[in-house]
Design a protein around this motif. Structure first.
Motif, PDB file in Angstrom:
ATOM      1  N   ALA A 469      16.632  51.960  53.072  1.00 42.67           N
ATOM      2  CA  ALA A 469      16.630  50.513  53.284  1.00 42.67           C
ATOM      3  C   ALA A 469      17.818  49.867  52.579  1.00 42.67           C
ATOM      4  O   ALA A 469      17.684  48.867  51.876  1.00 42.67           O
ATOM      5  N   PHE A 470      18.993  50.446  52.752  1.00 41.99           N
ATOM      6  CA  PHE A 470      20.194  49.922  52.106  1.00 41.99           C
ATOM      7  C   PHE A 470      20.808  48.809  52.956  1.00 41.99           C
ATOM      8  O   PHE A 470      20.991  48.973  54.160  1.00 41.99           O
ATOM      9  N   SER A 471      21.152  47.703  52.324  1.00 40.96           N
ATOM     10  CA  SER A 471      21.803  46.608  53.038  1.00 40.96           C
ATOM     11  C   SER A 471      23.254  46.977  53.309  1.00 40.96           C
ATOM     12  O   SER A 471      23.798  47.925  52.712  1.00 40.96           O
ATOM     13  N   LEU A 472      23.890  46.213  54.188  1.00 38.36           N
ATOM     14  CA  LEU A 472      25.301  46.446  54.479  1.00 38.36           C
ATOM     15  C   LEU A 472      26.144  46.311  53.222  1.00 38.36           C
ATOM     16  O   LEU A 472      27.098  47.070  53.002  1.00 38.36           O
ATOM     17  N   ALA A 473      25.785  45.345  52.363  1.00 31.53           N
ATOM     18  CA  ALA A 473      26.510  45.161  51.102  1.00 31.53           C
ATOM     19  C   ALA A 473      26.387  46.395  50.216  1.00 31.53           C
ATOM     20  O   ALA A 473      27.375  46.861  49.628  1.00 31.53           O
ATOM     21  N   ASP A 474      25.181  46.943  50.123  1.00 31.21           N
ATOM     22  CA  ASP A 474      24.969  48.153  49.317  1.00 31.21           C
ATOM     23  C   ASP A 474      25.749  49.336  49.889  1.00 31.21           C
ATOM     24  O   ASP A 474      26.323  50.142  49.142  1.00 31.21           O
ATOM     25  N   GLN A 475      25.734  49.459  51.210  1.00 27.57           N
ATOM     26  CA  GLN A 475      26.457  50.553  51.861  1.00 27.57           C
ATOM     27  C   GLN A 475      27.943  50.485  51.541  1.00 27.57           C
ATOM     28  O   GLN A 475      28.589  51.512  51.269  1.00 27.57           O
ATOM     29  N   LEU A 476      28.489  49.279  51.557  1.00 29.04           N
ATOM     30  CA  LEU A 476      29.917  49.123  51.317  1.00 29.04           C
ATOM     31  C   LEU A 476      30.278  49.435  49.867  1.00 29.04           C
ATOM     32  O   LEU A 476      31.309  50.060  49.599  1.00 29.04           O
ATOM     33  N   VAL A 477      29.435  49.019  48.941  1.00 30.25           N
ATOM     34  CA  VAL A 477      29.672  49.348  47.524  1.00 30.25           C
ATOM     35  C   VAL A 477      29.667  50.863  47.331  1.00 30.25           C
ATOM     36  O   VAL A 477      30.553  51.425  46.674  1.00 30.25           O
ATOM     37  N   GLY A 478      28.674  51.534  47.915  1.00 30.04           N
ATOM     38  CA  GLY A 478      28.590  52.988  47.782  1.00 30.04           C
ATOM     39  C   GLY A 478      29.769  53.699  48.401  1.00 30.04           C
ATOM     40  O   GLY A 478      30.364  54.605  47.789  1.00 30.04           O
ATOM     41  N   GLY A 479      30.140  53.295  49.618  1.00 26.05           N
ATOM     42  CA  GLY A 479      31.265  53.938  50.299  1.00 26.05           C
ATOM     43  C   GLY A 479      32.578  53.721  49.585  1.00 26.05           C
ATOM     44  O   GLY A 479      33.414  54.637  49.469  1.00 26.05           O
ATOM     45  N   THR A 480      32.788  52.502  49.074  1.00 28.52           N
ATOM     46  CA  THR A 480      34.027  52.199  48.339  1.00 28.52           C
ATOM     47  C   THR A 480      34.110  53.024  47.057  1.00 28.52           C
ATOM     48  O   THR A 480      35.184  53.558  46.708  1.00 28.52           O
ATOM     49  N   ALA A 481      32.998  53.125  46.342  1.00 29.71           N
ATOM     50  CA  ALA A 481      32.977  53.897  45.091  1.00 29.71           C
ATOM     51  C   ALA A 481      33.314  55.360  45.344  1.00 29.71           C
ATOM     52  O   ALA A 481      34.107  55.969  44.606  1.00 29.71           O
ATOM     53  N   VAL A 482      32.736  55.941  46.401  1.00 30.60           N
ATOM     54  CA  VAL A 482      33.010  57.344  46.721  1.00 30.60           C
ATOM     55  C   VAL A 482      34.485  57.536  47.074  1.00 30.60           C
ATOM     56  O   VAL A 482      35.142  58.473  46.596  1.00 30.60           O
ATOM     57  N   ALA A 483      35.034  56.646  47.893  1.00 30.91           N
ATOM     58  CA  ALA A 483      36.441  56.752  48.284  1.00 30.91           C
ATOM     59  C   ALA A 483      37.356  56.637  47.075  1.00 30.91           C
ATOM     60  O   ALA A 483      38.348  57.375  46.941  1.00 30.91           O
ATOM     61  N   PHE A 484      37.047  55.715  46.188  1.00 29.51           N
ATOM     62  CA  PHE A 484      37.869  55.525  44.983  1.00 29.51           C
ATOM     63  C   PHE A 484      37.838  56.765  44.097  1.00 29.51           C
ATOM     64  O   PHE A 484      38.880  57.209  43.593  1.00 29.51           O
TER      65      PHE A 484
END
Length: 494
Positions: A469-484
């Motif tokens: 149940a991850f929001s779009l905002a949560d998804q973006l934070v997670g994806g950005t952190a992994v990429a960084f």
């Protein structure tokens, strides 16, 4: 209820204005791809700001803004407060760097740090996301036009609506490039904002009460809440994932940033970006206000005289409350005006994306490949730019058609996926740019892994993967952190 003769008159008048203005704006002197893609850096600041405003709005926003207020409250406006914070950062950190290297696309900044290969890979990520996202937006805009104009969503009528939007976008983009697009966006913005104001006035006039009573009813039912500490647009989401989304949308997405790069200098570009958001906030409030009045209209028969609520369905399709009102309650003439408002919103987002995708394809991918095989005249790249515009118009049309059939053949939420798909690309781009701007780590080798890692992380956080149940905002934070983090495994010497 189909179009009346008065509606057709309004409709025809709008397209006559489109035809004349497209002819007028196309009479620009295009001598190089820089002229075509960034207007030779001669676009006035205010025109660029209005164009950014128009590009950020689409038919989905035109219809979706009232829907949010109808079902919830006014907390959506917080998204644009977050956007204001984002563009202040972009104006200070990114725009000066873009102008320092005389960038035509935002991905040229990566070339300075990680090489031409990184620029190309970021451009490809943008193109893939934009085809899906903008193709779906084109489908939604065409769906609305077909419902109103033809009173059905038969395949032939829907395809006609898609072609209407694509040909309208091509009329501005093909000959005049981004300068023509920017000036046309001013017309489109005035049109759909004017349509919104007309609807608000008419809707208010049909409610048999005063503003004070409306306020009391809406306030008592929690419809006037602006700030929320939790929920999808809660404070932490606005300062986290939504802030990242806005930084990506306004600073790393060529579709939006191309207008900023067309200004005379970096100072004007930065001002255009900030002014655009300042102007966007009252526009968003306008459409949210329409949603609140629609809530009173359909849910308080003592105010409207309408009983039984609203049936938000048309031809087997779920539709927004604004579309329900347009189809069933709106008088002749105003229905035509609102239709051209929806078309204007769809056109401003479609013509802009054609110019943006063509600029990335030509400047970041085709030109380096062609230059490695020998120098070419600028006229060659102007011709290539126009060819790319035609190619992407065809691709977006195909994506819109695929969206139509996919929605009918499967239960997968294609349109929701496609509308949010830029977050898949944004996550990787945010991680790569953060590394380039704020660290000395990262390399050409780690860029594709970081872009892919951000994409995959957002994908795995989708509800249709593991049911989270991850929001779009949560998804973006997670994806950005992994990429960084992935970028930190590379070093400058690699």
């Amino acid at each position: 209820m189909g179009f009346s003769p008065l509606d057709w008159t309004v409709f025809g008048g709008y397209f006559a204005i489109l035809a004349f203005s497209s002819w007028l704006f196309s009479r620009v002197n295009i001598r190089s791809s820089r002229d075509y893609f960034v207007g030779g850096n001669s676009v006035p600041m205010l025109a660029a700001a209005v164009s950014v405003l128009a590009t950020s709005q689409s038919a989905a926003t035109f219809l979706g803004g009232p829907e949010y207020a109808y079902r919830s409250n006014l907390t959506f406006v917080g998204f644009y407060v977050s956007a204001l914070l984002a563009v202040l950062f972009i104006a200070k950190v990114l725009v000066p760097r873009f102008y320092a290297i005389r960038a035509v696309t935002v991905y040229e900044l990566l070339e300075q740090r990680y090489g031409a290969k990184a620029k190309r890979e970021a451009g490809i990520m943008f193109l893939v996301g934009r085809v899906l996202a903008s193709g779906a937006r084109l489908y939604i805009g065409a769906l609305a036009v077909s419902m109103i104009v033809f009173a059905d969503i038969a395949p032939l009528h829907l395809f006609a609506a898609i072609l209407m939007l694509v040909l309208g976008a091509l009329a501005y983009t093909y000959f005049g490039g981004v300068k023509s697009v920017i000036y046309s966006d001013v017309i489109q913005a005035v049109t759909y904002i004017g349509a919104g104001v007309a609807v608000l006035i008419y809707l208010y006039s049909t409610l048999q009460t005063d503003i004070g009573t409306m306020y009391d009813v809406l306030n008592a039912e929690g419809k006037l809440t602006v700030i929320d500490t939790a929920g999808n647009f809660g404070i932490w989401s606005l300062l986290g994932g939504w802030l990242l989304l806005n930084i990506a949308a306004y600073g790393l997405d060529q579709d939006m940033t191309q207008r900023v790069l067309a200004c005379k200098n970096g100072r004007d570009g930065s001002r255009a970006l900030v002014v655009s958001i300042v102007m966007t906030i009252p526009v968003v409030l306008l459409f949210l206000a329409i949603g609140l009045l629609l809530y009173l209209f359909y849910n308080h028969p003592e105010l409207s005289g309408i009983g039984g609520g609203a049936v938000q369905e048309f031809g087997g399709e779920k539709i927004t409350i604004f579309m329900t009102y347009i189809l069933n309650e709106m008088p002749a003439g105003l229905r035509g005006f609102v239709t051209v408002g929806a078309i204007a919103a769809a056109l401003s987002s479609t013509n802009s994306v054609l110019a943006a995708m063509a600029s990335v394809a030509v400047e970041d991918i085709y030109r380096p490949w062609k230059t490695a095989r020998g120098e070419m005249e600028e006229s060659h790249y102007v011709a290539a730019a126009r060819t790319a515009v035609l190619l992407f118009a065809l691709v977006l049309t195909m994506m819109a058609v695929v969206s139509y059939y996919w929605q009918r053949a499967t239960d997968l939420p294609l349109v929701s996926f496609a509308l949010g798909v830029m977050s898949f690309a944004y996550a990787g781009l945010l991680g790569v740019y953060a590394s380039a701007l704020f660290t000395k780590r990262g390399s050409t080798r780690t860029v594709p892994w970081a872009l892919g890692g951000g994409f995959v992380t957002v994908l795995l956080l989708q509800p249709y993967c593991f049911g989270g149940a991850f929001s779009l905002a949560d998804q973006l934070v997670g994806g950005t952190a992994v990429a960084f983090v992935i970028m930190q495994f590379g070093s400058r010497g690699e």
